[in-house]
Design a protein around this motif. Structure first.
Motif, mmCIF file in Angstrom:
data_model
loop_
_atom_site.group_PDB
_atom_site.id
_atom_site.type_symbol
_atom_site.label_atom_id
_atom_site.label_comp_id
_atom_site.label_asym_id
_atom_site.label_seq_id
_atom_site.Cartn_x
_atom_site.Cartn_y
_atom_site.Cartn_z
ATOM 1 N N VAL A 265 33.276 -16.346 41.569
ATOM 2 C CA VAL A 265 34.214 -15.328 42.035
ATOM 3 C C VAL A 265 34.926 -15.874 43.275
ATOM 4 N N ARG A 266 36.254 -15.919 43.200
ATOM 5 C CA ARG A 266 37.026 -16.433 44.345
ATOM 6 C C ARG A 266 37.313 -15.286 45.307
ATOM 7 N N ILE A 267 36.978 -15.501 46.565
ATOM 8 C CA ILE A 267 37.147 -14.471 47.590
ATOM 9 C C ILE A 267 38.181 -14.954 48.613
ATOM 10 N N LEU B 120 32.565 -29.312 47.871
ATOM 11 C CA LEU B 120 33.790 -29.393 48.668
ATOM 12 C C LEU B 120 34.947 -29.687 47.713
ATOM 13 N N GLU B 121 35.883 -28.742 47.629
ATOM 14 C CA GLU B 121 37.020 -28.916 46.698
ATOM 15 C C GLU B 121 38.206 -29.458 47.484
ATOM 16 N N LEU B 122 38.755 -30.565 47.014
ATOM 17 C CA LEU B 122 39.817 -31.202 47.797
ATOM 18 C C LEU B 122 40.676 -32.115 46.936
ATOM 19 N N GLY B 123 41.866 -32.385 47.416
ATOM 20 C CA GLY B 123 42.761 -33.307 46.738
ATOM 21 C C GLY B 123 43.288 -34.336 47.716
ATOM 22 N N ARG B 124 44.156 -33.869 48.627
ATOM 23 C CA ARG B 124 44.929 -34.828 49.436
ATOM 24 C C ARG B 124 44.054 -35.727 50.301
ATOM 25 N N TYR B 125 42.939 -35.187 50.834
ATOM 26 C CA TYR B 125 42.137 -36.025 51.728
ATOM 27 C C TYR B 125 41.527 -37.208 50.984
ATOM 28 N N TYR C 287 37.367 -32.698 42.683
ATOM 29 C CA TYR C 287 38.742 -33.187 42.842
ATOM 30 C C TYR C 287 39.726 -32.178 42.261
ATOM 31 N N ALA C 288 40.688 -31.765 43.074
ATOM 32 C CA ALA C 288 41.713 -30.821 42.628
ATOM 33 C C ALA C 288 42.794 -31.600 41.883
ATOM 34 N N ALA C 289 42.829 -31.438 40.556
ATOM 35 C CA ALA C 289 43.765 -32.216 39.730
ATOM 36 C C ALA C 289 45.205 -31.984 40.149
ATOM 37 N N LYS C 290 45.497 -30.809 40.708
ATOM 38 C CA LYS C 290 46.886 -30.523 41.080
ATOM 39 C C LYS C 290 47.443 -31.544 42.054
ATOM 40 N N SER C 291 46.580 -32.180 42.838
ATOM 41 C CA SER C 291 47.106 -33.095 43.858
ATOM 42 C C SER C 291 47.655 -34.376 43.230
ATOM 43 N N ALA D 209 49.016 -37.976 46.883
ATOM 44 C CA ALA D 209 48.818 -36.576 46.493
ATOM 45 C C ALA D 209 50.138 -35.838 46.658
ATOM 46 N N TYR D 210 50.399 -34.890 45.770
ATOM 47 C CA TYR D 210 51.617 -34.072 45.847
ATOM 48 C C TYR D 210 52.872 -34.948 45.959
ATOM 49 N N GLY D 211 52.909 -35.996 45.169
ATOM 50 C CA GLY D 211 54.109 -36.815 45.061
ATOM 51 C C GLY D 211 54.837 -36.393 43.797
ATOM 52 N N ILE E 192 35.716 -20.118 47.737
ATOM 53 C CA ILE E 192 36.770 -19.740 48.706
ATOM 54 C C ILE E 192 37.669 -20.947 48.948
ATOM 55 N N TYR E 193 38.957 -20.731 48.782
ATOM 56 C CA TYR E 193 39.928 -21.756 49.197
ATOM 57 C C TYR E 193 41.001 -21.019 49.986
ATOM 58 N N SER E 194 41.004 -21.132 51.304
ATOM 59 C CA SER E 194 41.891 -20.269 52.086
ATOM 60 C C SER E 194 42.951 -21.018 52.878
ATOM 61 N N GLY E 195 42.907 -22.345 52.879
ATOM 62 C CA GLY E 195 43.935 -23.065 53.645
ATOM 63 C C GLY E 195 43.889 -24.558 53.379
ATOM 64 N N THR E 196 45.038 -25.195 53.446
ATOM 65 C CA THR E 196 45.114 -26.645 53.227
ATOM 66 C C THR E 196 45.721 -27.336 54.458
ATOM 67 N N GLN E 197 45.605 -28.657 54.430
ATOM 68 C CA GLN E 197 46.308 -29.527 55.379
ATOM 69 C C GLN E 197 46.081 -29.104 56.829
ATOM 70 N N GLN F 28 48.470 -21.431 53.983
ATOM 71 C CA GLN F 28 47.388 -20.465 54.040
ATOM 72 C C GLN F 28 47.359 -19.643 52.765
ATOM 73 N N MET F 29 46.199 -19.545 52.124
ATOM 74 C CA MET F 29 46.074 -18.759 50.888
ATOM 75 C C MET F 29 45.331 -17.457 51.111
ATOM 76 N N ALA F 30 45.002 -17.136 52.337
ATOM 77 C CA ALA F 30 44.292 -15.885 52.618
ATOM 78 C C ALA F 30 44.641 -15.489 54.055
HETATM 79 C C1 LIG Z 1 42.394 -23.646 44.801
HETATM 80 C C2 LIG Z 1 42.778 -24.945 45.413
HETATM 81 N N1 LIG Z 1 41.922 -25.966 45.339
HETATM 82 C C3 LIG Z 1 42.223 -27.176 45.854
HETATM 83 C C4 LIG Z 1 43.422 -27.404 46.492
HETATM 84 C C5 LIG Z 1 43.697 -28.783 47.025
HETATM 85 O O1 LIG Z 1 44.061 -28.798 48.343
HETATM 86 P P1 LIG Z 1 44.202 -30.160 49.145
HETATM 87 O O2 LIG Z 1 44.938 -31.101 48.269
HETATM 88 O O3 LIG Z 1 44.909 -29.790 50.380
HETATM 89 O O4 LIG Z 1 42.816 -30.676 49.403
HETATM 90 C C6 LIG Z 1 44.344 -26.365 46.611
HETATM 91 C C7 LIG Z 1 45.633 -26.583 47.276
HETATM 92 O O5 LIG Z 1 46.500 -25.785 47.329
HETATM 93 C C8 LIG Z 1 44.014 -25.105 46.047
HETATM 94 O O6 LIG Z 1 44.881 -24.074 46.108
#
Ligand SMILES: Cc1ncc(COP(=O)(O)O)c(C=O)c1O
Length: 410
Positions: free
Chosen positions: A139-141, A271-276, A48-52, A373-375, A188-193, A153-155
């Motif tokens: 190592v993040r690529i 699988l790293e994710l937040g919003r889904y 779980y991506a805490a940032k979300s 998420a992202y509120g 690798i985290y290269s794109g969201t949403q 897009q992050m890459a």
């Molecule tokens: C490194 C990383 N992990 C996880 C996330 C979470 O993405 P999402 O909330 O779209 O699943 C992001 C979103 O920017 C991210 O940059």
């Protein structure tokens, strides 16, 4: 949950706890986690991506439902561990980690540091050495290509995130040579949403080919390979929900082929994710303070707006404002166009342009969907110094006030 039972609960929250409020339901999160496990047949552990959404009560609840936590600042690391997450279950991503953050996280028993550059690797090695530790790292690529269809897009172009795949053979030996770091996997985290199953599956295939190439070349049998999910949610009317079965169907064979190779036999796929996971489980509830008629438009002025929910106001990666899906609590037949604005003294504080809802009057409640998420975490809460909105966690139909005070919101 039925729309009626959601509304009954939102009404109760508004009356007994107050507005504006973010209301997070745990039941849909449980359902989402189960749907992910079912679709991928348990091939992925979830991170779980805490940032979300770093609400402490939600983090505390999630620790019993998700395997790992990804944090992107020492503040998120503290929130996670204070909420009961064992630090060993946490990874730490982010392109601008400072030395004091590295030190506190390494000293605090962080599971994996996600290295975004050789510079960071050298700093982490020095800090781990000074603490007498060997820190596990991923190592993040950053791939050179990201398929079309990702909201961010992050890459695939110049990017601050991770080591460009073109540079990886320059960087990798340097990282492997550092005595106080142990490379235990890749990330690798290269794109969201993204709402396109083919694009997501194609992206995962790119990850797999990079993972395989790097592991073969450096003879790594990784403990973990982290896939940035990219799984999107339908924010706006007309968006089609993601077909998760199609994503899984497009990638499962490739995952199994990888796992069939000896070096990956005991690798954990993550699988790293937040919003889904949490996005659709949350509503932002705001009360209409007044309704103004202005030059032919009806305008509902609400008690919360972009200060609480920047993404819903269209200022979080959106070029053109599109209304988030929303409804009038208590329902009725859509009848009339209205603009909805927040309480701030700026014309960009808009929750909806010309949304068609049942007729809105003073005192009515609006529920903005997809707000789990992202509120609040993505919003300029200090702007114009309104109080923090309420936050409410609903478990088994029982709402609990889990509001943070302004000073507690990092
Ligand atoms: C490194 C990383 N992990 C996880 C996330 C979470 O993405 P999402 O909330 O779209 O699943 C992001 C979103 O920017 C991210 O940059």
């Amino acid at each position: 949950m039925s729309g009626a039972s959601v509304d009954e609960c939102l009404l109760r929250v508004a009356t007994s706890i107050g507005t504006p409020s973010f209301v997070y339901f745990t039941e849909p999160i449980v359902a989402r986690a189960a749907a992910l496990q079912a679709a991928f047949g348990g091939r992925f552990a979830l991170s779980y991506a805490a940032k979300s959404n770093p609400n402490p009560a939600l983090l505390g609840w999630l620790k019993d439902h998700v395997a790992f936590l990804d944090v992107s600042s020492i503040g998120e690391f503290r929130l996670g561990t204070q909420a009961g997450w064992e630090p060993a279950r946490a990874s730490f991503t982010g392109p601008g980690k400072r030395d004091f953050e590295l030190k506190e996280a390494i000293e605090g028993g962080l599971g994996e540091l996600v290295l975004e550059s050789v510079r960071e690797a050298i700093a982490a090695d020095r800090i781990a050495g000074s603490l007498g530790r060997v820190q596990h790292v991923l190592v993040r690529i950053a791939p050179s290509r990201v398929p079309k269809g990702f909201g961010d897009q992050m890459a695939g172009r110049p990017s601050a995130f991770g080591i460009d795949v073109e540079e990886i053979h320059e960087a990798f030996p340097k990282i492997l040579a550092l005595p106080n770091l142990r490379v235990t996997g890749l990330h690798i985290y290269s794109g969201t949403q993204c709402l396109k199953p083919d694009a997501i599956a194609e992206n995962y295939r790119t990850f797999l080919s990079i993972f395989r190439e790097v592991c073969d070349r450096y003879d790594l049998a990784p403990e973990k390979l982290v896939f940035g999910s990219g799984l999107g949610i339908p924010y706006h009317d007309g968006d089609k929900p993601l077909d998760l079965a199609a994503v899984a169907g497009g990638i499962i064979g490739d995952l199994d082929a990888l796992k069939g190779e000896a070096r990956f036999a005991s690798t954990q796929l993550v699988l790293e994710l937040g919003r889904y996971l949490v996005g659709e489980a949350g509503y932002f509830v705001t009360r209409v303070i007044s309704v103004k008629e202005s030059r032919g438009n009806r305008i509902g002025i609400c008690d919360g707006g972009m200060n609480n929910h920047l993404p819903a106001s269209g200022h979080f990666g959106m070029v053109i404002h599109r209304n988030y899906a929303m409804h009038k609590v208590g329902g009725g037949d859509p009848a009339e166009k209205i603009d909805l604005v927040g309480p701030l003294c700026t014309s960009i504080d808009r929750l909806a342009n010309g949304v068609v809802l049942p007729r809105i009057e003073e005192g009515d409640l609006i529920a903005v969907h997809n707000s789990g998420a992202y509120g609040l975490t993505a919003s300029p809460i200090h702007f114009i110094s309104h109080a923090a909105p309420r936050e409410v966690l609903v478990e088994a139909n029982a709402p609990r006030d889990v509001t943070r005070q302004l000073g507690d919101i990092a």
